[in-house]
Design a protein around this motif. Structure first.
Motif, short mmCIF file in Angstrom:
data_model
loop_
_atom_site.label_atom_id
_atom_site.label_comp_id
_atom_site.label_asym_id
_atom_site.label_seq_id
_atom_site.Cartn_x
_atom_site.Cartn_y
_atom_site.Cartn_z
N VAL A 129 0.83 -1.20 0.00
CA VAL A 129 0.00 0.00 0.00
C VAL A 129 0.87 1.25 0.00
O VAL A 129 0.57 2.23 -0.68
N ARG A 130 1.98 1.19 0.73
CA ARG A 130 2.83 2.37 0.81
C ARG A 130 3.48 2.66 -0.54
O ARG A 130 3.73 3.80 -0.89
N ASN A 131 3.74 1.60 -1.33
CA ASN A 131 4.24 1.82 -2.67
C ASN A 131 3.15 2.34 -3.59
O ASN A 131 3.38 3.20 -4.44
N ALA A 164 11.88 6.56 -9.96
CA ALA A 164 10.69 6.20 -9.18
C ALA A 164 10.97 4.95 -8.35
O ALA A 164 10.52 4.84 -7.20
N ILE A 165 11.71 4.02 -8.94
CA ILE A 165 12.03 2.79 -8.19
C ILE A 165 12.85 3.14 -6.95
O ILE A 165 12.53 2.71 -5.84
N VAL A 166 13.89 3.96 -7.15
CA VAL A 166 14.73 4.35 -6.01
C VAL A 166 13.88 5.08 -4.96
O VAL A 166 13.98 4.81 -3.76
N LEU A 167 13.02 5.97 -5.42
CA LEU A 167 12.14 6.69 -4.50
C LEU A 167 11.31 5.72 -3.67
O LEU A 167 11.23 5.82 -2.44
N GLY A 168 10.73 4.74 -4.35
CA GLY A 168 9.90 3.75 -3.65
C GLY A 168 10.72 2.92 -2.68
O GLY A 168 10.27 2.62 -1.57
N VAL A 235 8.21 -5.96 -5.60
CA VAL A 235 6.96 -5.20 -5.61
C VAL A 235 7.18 -3.78 -6.13
O VAL A 235 6.45 -3.31 -7.01
N THR A 236 8.21 -3.10 -5.61
CA THR A 236 8.45 -1.71 -6.00
C THR A 236 8.72 -1.56 -7.50
O THR A 236 8.09 -0.73 -8.16
N PRO A 237 9.65 -2.35 -8.07
CA PRO A 237 9.86 -2.21 -9.53
C PRO A 237 8.60 -2.50 -10.31
O PRO A 237 8.36 -1.89 -11.36
N TYR B 28 4.85 10.35 5.97
CA TYR B 28 3.41 10.37 6.20
C TYR B 28 2.58 11.11 5.15
O TYR B 28 1.39 10.84 5.02
N ALA B 29 3.22 12.03 4.38
CA ALA B 29 2.43 12.77 3.40
C ALA B 29 1.78 11.86 2.36
O ALA B 29 0.58 11.99 2.09
N PRO B 30 2.54 10.90 1.78
CA PRO B 30 1.90 10.04 0.78
C PRO B 30 0.72 9.27 1.37
O PRO B 30 -0.33 9.15 0.73
#
Lengths: 291, 279, 372
Positions: A129-131, A164-168, A235-237, B28-30
């Motif tokens: 969910v966080r991704n 985006a992958i690194v960010l995730g 999951v992230t990629p 927490y923002a996302p």
């Protein structure tokens, strides 16, 4: 039953105690041997097996073809990309987490505990969910894009890119860096820093010569804890990389689910496990503890 | 005074404080925005179109989601119960006894924690495939993957997490307390029942809640070992996400996140508790 | 020791604890080495020694928390060497008390009775009575961590004593308390023991504590039992260098036996010192600082000529009630302690002095058991 103690009785008693411990451990022991060690072994065995023309696996003609395949350009690129992204992720986490942990360790106990809880929540809560949250944020029409358009930077197009992958990954694994780092900084003997300042060292010198070396076990532990799951990320990629630029995790999955080349998938998995074991051994050698 | 070194000065303090604030905003923002958009009355994800509960209603009415949720809960409960029992026993064995092979057992118990998801997933897939082939050739029975294989896999990683949490609790409890109980005429079982168990119970509960969270959250391993009809909620959601985003996923995600945050908080509270009363 | 204990009727009395040739090994380490020990009923008995000397292991073997590797261990005549702790009629006050943190004080104290199958109300009643005895009647509902160290100590005592043990074992019971409280508790323990008439066996590394509280003391070192005796016996007649050095302050002077009445010091001085050792044996003379007199070289009284030495004062410390001199006699420094009265002369550093002592106050020990 009163008798004089003898070496024999003592030995028997020790044996009884040890047997009691063994019996307590036995159910988990058997379970993990059967449903963890055995599967792990089969992956290693399969990595040396032969792939039949129909996509099946023949447990004969043992060979190391699957490992030589790791040297082929496609696979090499994937390995290289995965290691690069994992290292970048680790470095970013370290840069963010070090000052954070230092700040955390200098708060008073009550504040610190609350701050820690708010690190623990993302640590354990739903990774998928966080991704997904970032997927929503980074989407074409998403809030980030609208902000950047609003300030005249144009549409944000980092979704489905390595960025985006690194960010995730950073988002997902930053707590893995913070917690061991915090533990190391918090355990530190603060009077040593006092002493260093007292001996005329500047703040920067103190940090380089005293603080940082003392927190090094935490740095190593945190780096390993971020590096290993980043390297094997799947999951992230998939969610943020769009599965386009493949990483190790996705490659393994492809070999098992679509390409049906199990020996190669098993070989890549084995390499991943060896890296992980090496890193873990380093972690424990450096006096790391489990979180 | 060592306290002085802990006093950050001027710019350093300001910079570190700013960094810490940014880290929390980053964390927490996302999540906050995701929650916000799950109440947004706009079919386009990530745009605010007024408040609505429609997506949650859709969540409640979607049969596929509901059946996946049912599977998730069943698997989570079964795997938690088994891993709590096995993990606690393993923790007691390792913290209180020395037996042949305890070093090896210790290592075996750590592995599932550090092994990457994907590796464990292919391990289990391979294992169940081999087991299925073996069962059909040797016994002529078909053991297809299903809820059972998901549960078996979840137990395999949960045991380790439970045992780590419980071990920390046992390590923090002086062995002298058990000795005192036996000195006061308690049999070994009574010493366990009235002294050890109540004192490590917070660890057991904390470990159990963690196992529940991990089971409810797992995607990768489950995806590999789930058979037809044993799709869990995260696997179902993962499938949806790969096809694209939707407000329904927002709502489901928020529910999943809320559940896992709640369980984590409960687990943290339990682990810090002092230990129950014996009556 | 060896003298049989007698009860009032004159017949042989059963020892509360009777340890015979007990050895405890942990792997290659010999924690307790062939110890023989008898503790009488109603005795306040201390086991004294530096950490790692085997005293705690011995106590744990009596409690049943460790089993002897070999040897016999009897409690009131009954062999208990192989019995688990819950089947032994002894109770322990643990170091740091080991109170159950999840139970209130009353439940802690009644735990032993409940485990013996006593009825709940009856147990609570007995526990409450015991709490009154240790002056904690009002604390029954508190949790251990709401009590002070001294109060926790009393709860631990009550928790053990409520079971009416035949022997009470105490492992460094006062170690965690501050000095003032420790002195109060020493008196209280002593009077409690007299009141109950039960043997107390307690382990300590604090010699002063052992000397002030105990009827008899066992000194242990490196797993061996060196000497058992009253405080006076240990102080005045130590069996070897270790005991002489460990109990109180002393000067240990190397010497050789000349005959049954004389020894020769390193510089050739003959000193009167009655001793049972054969001529030529290496020995050491133990001389307590407070039994030495100090004066001008020509002041030595005639009767002390054969027990005197000369030297130079190298240091003097004034302690209010006494002066502590360091006197260099030729080959070694000796400590001399004199009462400081308004009339006493202070000898300044550098002055030549004579020191002398009564020949009954020197004590010759064999030259073994070096090191402390």
């Amino acid at each position: 039953m009163t008798a004089v103690a003898t070496p024999k009785f003592e030995a028997a008693n020790e044996r009884k105690k040890s047997r009691r411990g063994f019996l307590l451990a036995l159910p988990a022991y058997v379970y993990l041997s059967l449903f963890f060690a055995l599967p792990l072994l089969s992956v290693v065995v399969y990595s040396f097996a032969k792939r039949t023309s129909t996509g099946g696996v023949a447990l004969e003609d043992w060979n190391i073809d699957s490992y030589t395949k790791l040297g082929e350009p496609i696979v090499r690129d994937i390995l290289l990309r995965s290691f690069t992204l994992a290292i970048i992720t680790t470095v970013i986490c370290l840069v963010l987490a070090y000052p954070f942990s230092y700040f955390l360790a200098t708060r008073k106990a009550s504040t610190r505990n609350i701050m820690l809880v708010f690190v623990m929540i993302p640590f354990w809560s739903n990774f998928l969910v966080r991704n997904y949250a970032w997927r929503v944020l980074l989407g074409n029409d998403g809030p980030v894009s609208r902000v950047t358009e609003g300030v005249g930077l144009g549409e944000t197009t980092i979704l489905f890119t390595p960025t985006a992958i690194v960010l995730g990954l950073v988002y997902g694994f930053l707590p893995f860096m913070i917690l061991p780092l915090y533990a190391a900084v918090e355990r530190m003997d603060w009077s040593l820093i006092e002493a260093s300042r007292d001996l005329g060292a500047t703040g920067m010198q103190t940090f380089r010569k005293v603080t940082f070396p003392l927190s090094l076990p935490g740095v190593i532990a945190g780096s390993i804890l971020v590096f290993i799951p980043s390297l094997g990320a799947y999951v992230t990629p998939q969610i943020l990389g769009g599965g386009k630029k493949t990483m190790l995790g996705s490659y393994i999955v492809t070999q098992f689910l679509t390409a049906r080349n199990w020996p190669v998938g098993a070989a890549v998995s084995t390499v991943l496990m060896v890296v992980m074991l090496g890193a873990t051994m380093l972690y424990f050698r450096k006096g790391g503890r489990t979180l | 005074m060592a306290g002085n070194a802990k006093q950050l000065k001027g710019n350093t303090r300001w910079a570190l404080g700013l960094n810490a604030t940014l880290v929390y905003v980053f964390f927490y923002a996302p999540i906050a925005l995701l929650i916000l958009f799950s109440f947004s009355d706009d079919p386009l994800v990530g745009r605010w179109g007024g408040f609505t509960l429609d997506w949650y209603r859709a969540f409640g009415e979607n049969e596929e989601v509901q059946s996946a949720l049912g599977v998730s809960i069943r698997v989570a409960i079964m795997s938690t119960v088994v891993s709590v029992v096995l993990g606690t026993m393993a923790a007691l064995a390792l913290e209180r006894y020395r037996f042949r092979g305890n070093k090896f057992f210790d290592a075996l118990l750590y592995l599932p924690v550090i092994i990457p998801d994907v590796t464990m997933a292919v391990m289990m897939l391979l294992f169940f495939t081999i087991a299925r082939n073996a069962a059909s050739t040797i016994f002529g029975v078909d053991v297809s993957k299903g809820v059972w294989s998901v549960t078996v896999s979840h137990i395999a990683f949960s045991i380790s997490f439970v045992s780590i949490v419980v071990r920390a609790r046992i390590a923090g409890m002086s062995e002298k307390l058990e000795e005192a109980a036996q000195d006061l005429y308690a049999s070994r079982w009574q010493a366990f029942r009235y002294v050890t168990l109540p004192l490590i119970l917070p660890g057991i509960i904390g470990g159990g809640l963690l196992a529940l969270t991990l089971s409810l959250d797992d995607v990768v391993i489950t995806q590999f070992v789930a058979g037809p009809g044993s799709t869990t909620l995260p696997v179902y959601v993962f499938g949806l996400i790969r096809r694209g985003v939707s407000p329904l996923i927002n709502a489901v995600s928020v529910v999943m996140l809320a559940a896992s945050v709640l369980l984590v908080l409960l687990s943290l509270v339990a682990q810090r508790a002092r230990g129950g009363d014996v009556t | 020791m060896g003298d049989e204990m007698q009860d009032q009727a004159g017949g042989p009395m059963t020892a509360a604890v009777d340890i015979q040739s007990v050895t405890k090994r942990f792997g290659d380490v010999v924690a307790v080495d062939n110890v023989d020990l008898e503790i009488a009923d109603g005795e306040f008995f201390a086991m004294l020694g530096p950490s790692g000397c085997g005293k705690t292991t011995t106590l744990r073997m009596i409690a049943g928390l460790e089993f002897p590797t070999e040897g016999s261990l009897k409690i009131f005549g009954e062999e208990v060497g192989t019995l688990p702790p819950n089947l032994r009629p002894v109770n322990t006050v643990f170091q740091n008390y080991a109170l159950f943190p999840h139970m209130n004080v009353l439940d802690n104290v009644s735990f032993g009775l409940r485990m013996q199958g006593k009825d709940k109300r009856e147990s609570a009643h007995a526990a409450q009575e015991m709490l009154e005895l240790v002056q904690l009647g009002g604390m029954a509902k508190r949790k251990p961590d709401q009590l002070s160290g001294g109060q926790q100590q009393r709860v631990a005592l009550a928790r053990a004593l409520v079971n009416k043990p035949k022997v009470l074992l105490l492992d460094e019971p006062l170690g965690a308390l501050d000095l003032k409280l420790r002195q109060d508790m020493q008196n209280e323990l002593k009077s409690l023991q007299r009141e109950l008439g039960v043997s107390f066996v307690f382990v300590t590394h604090d010699q002063e504590e052992a000397l002030t509280m105990s009827d008899r003391i066992a000194v242990m070192h490196d797993g061996k039992l060196l000497q058992v005796g009253t405080a006076e016996e240990l102080y005045d007649q130590p069996v070897n260098r270790f005991v002489a050095d460990f109990i109180g302050q002393t000067n240990l002077i190397d010497a050789t036996v000349f005959d049954a009445d004389m020894i020769v010091l390193a510089n050739g001085t003959k000193i009167r010192a009655p001793n049972p050792y054969p001529a030529g044996d290496k020995v050491a003379m133990s001389l307590r600082p407070e039994s030495i007199s100090i004066g001008h070289v020509d002041e030595v009284p005639d009767e002390f000529r054969s027990t005197s030495l000369t030297g130079t004062v190298s240091d003097v410390i004034y302690l209010g009630h006494s002066h502590v001199y360091t006197v260099n006699v030729d080959w070694m420094p000796l400590e001399v302690r004199t009462n400081a009265t308004p009339t006493s002369i202070k000898h300044e550093p550098g002055s030549e002095v004579a020191i002398w002592w009564d020949r009954r106050s020197d004590w010759v020990v064999p030259d073994e058991g070096h090191g402390a």
